[in-house]
Motif scaffolding. Structure first.
Motif, PDB file in Angstrom:
ATOM      1  N   PHE A  54      35.191  34.629  43.638  1.00 48.87           N
ATOM      2  CA  PHE A  54      36.558  34.446  43.162  1.00 48.87           C
ATOM      3  C   PHE A  54      36.906  32.965  43.296  1.00 48.87           C
ATOM      4  CE2 PHE A  54      40.929  35.212  42.334  1.00 48.87           C
ATOM      5  CZ  PHE A  54      40.987  36.469  41.743  1.00 48.87           C
ATOM      6  N   VAL A  99      46.075  34.302  40.069  1.00 50.71           N
ATOM      7  CA  VAL A  99      45.851  35.684  39.632  1.00 50.71           C
ATOM      8  C   VAL A  99      46.676  35.929  38.376  1.00 50.71           C
ATOM      9  CG1 VAL A  99      45.268  36.595  41.911  1.00 50.71           C
ATOM     10  CG2 VAL A  99      47.645  36.563  41.194  1.00 50.71           C
ATOM     11  N   GLN A 100      46.194  36.820  37.531  1.00 47.69           N
ATOM     12  CA  GLN A 100      46.871  37.101  36.269  1.00 47.69           C
ATOM     13  C   GLN A 100      48.089  38.004  36.446  1.00 47.69           C
ATOM     14  OE1 GLN A 100      46.051  35.364  33.597  1.00 47.69           O
ATOM     15  NE2 GLN A 100      44.566  34.411  34.958  1.00 47.69           N
ATOM     16  N   ASP A 101      48.009  38.936  37.391  1.00 47.33           N
ATOM     17  CA  ASP A 101      49.091  39.898  37.581  1.00 47.33           C
ATOM     18  C   ASP A 101      48.975  40.505  38.975  1.00 47.33           C
ATOM     19  OD1 ASP A 101      46.951  41.752  37.362  1.00 47.33           O
ATOM     20  OD2 ASP A 101      47.368  42.055  35.235  1.00 47.33           O
ATOM     21  N   GLN A 120      45.660  42.349  39.802  1.00 45.85           N
ATOM     22  CA  GLN A 120      44.555  41.495  40.227  1.00 45.85           C
ATOM     23  C   GLN A 120      44.778  41.002  41.660  1.00 45.85           C
ATOM     24  OE1 GLN A 120      43.876  37.782  38.092  1.00 45.85           O
ATOM     25  NE2 GLN A 120      41.684  38.012  38.378  1.00 45.85           N
ATOM     26  N   HIS A 158      43.815  43.856  43.906  1.00 45.19           N
ATOM     27  CA  HIS A 158      42.357  43.974  43.945  1.00 45.19           C
ATOM     28  C   HIS A 158      41.759  42.895  44.851  1.00 45.19           C
ATOM     29  CE1 HIS A 158      38.270  44.746  42.714  1.00 45.19           C
ATOM     30  NE2 HIS A 158      38.147  43.485  42.325  1.00 45.19           N
ATOM     31  N   LEU A 159      42.263  41.686  44.725  1.00 42.11           N
ATOM     32  CA  LEU A 159      41.782  40.599  45.586  1.00 42.11           C
ATOM     33  C   LEU A 159      42.045  40.926  47.054  1.00 42.11           C
ATOM     34  CD1 LEU A 159      40.586  37.750  45.912  1.00 42.11           C
ATOM     35  CD2 LEU A 159      42.910  36.871  45.646  1.00 42.11           C
ATOM     36  N   GLN A 166      51.299  32.328  35.034  1.00 46.39           N
ATOM     37  CA  GLN A 166      50.343  32.405  36.139  1.00 46.39           C
ATOM     38  C   GLN A 166      51.053  32.688  37.456  1.00 46.39           C
ATOM     39  OE1 GLN A 166      48.387  28.598  36.065  1.00 46.39           O
ATOM     40  NE2 GLN A 166      46.597  29.508  35.085  1.00 46.39           N
TER      41      GLN A 166
END
Length: 82
Positions: A22, A39-41, A44, A47-48, A67
């Protein structure tokens, strides 16, 4: 310029981010250079979080356009010549 860890937290976080592949970058927070992750949203970001787990200190967030940026405030770094 390369990123060099100035704290144990930064070193551990950089190792983990490299392991999960990442990308990260230097971001300024409160006058300090810290590890930042774009991160896009929120999906994400979530998830990270599941990939990283706990133990990387305080996290702030910022938004630039569309962003979203997570800034790990305790992951202090410095920029060094390659």
């Amino acid at each position: 310029m390369n990123i060099k860890a100035k704290s144990v937290i930064a070193e551990q976080l950089m190792d983990k981010l490299n392991l999960v592949e990442f990308p990260f970058e230097a971001r300024t927070f409160d006058g300090e250079l810290c590890i930042g992750i774009t991160v896009q949203d929120f999906a994400q970001a979530f998830h990270l979080g599941t990939l990283l787990g706990l133990g990387y200190g305080r996290v702030a967030h910022d938004k630039i356009g569309s962003q979203r940026i997570l800034i790990f405030q305790d992951a202090l770094i410095e920029l060094v010549d390659s």
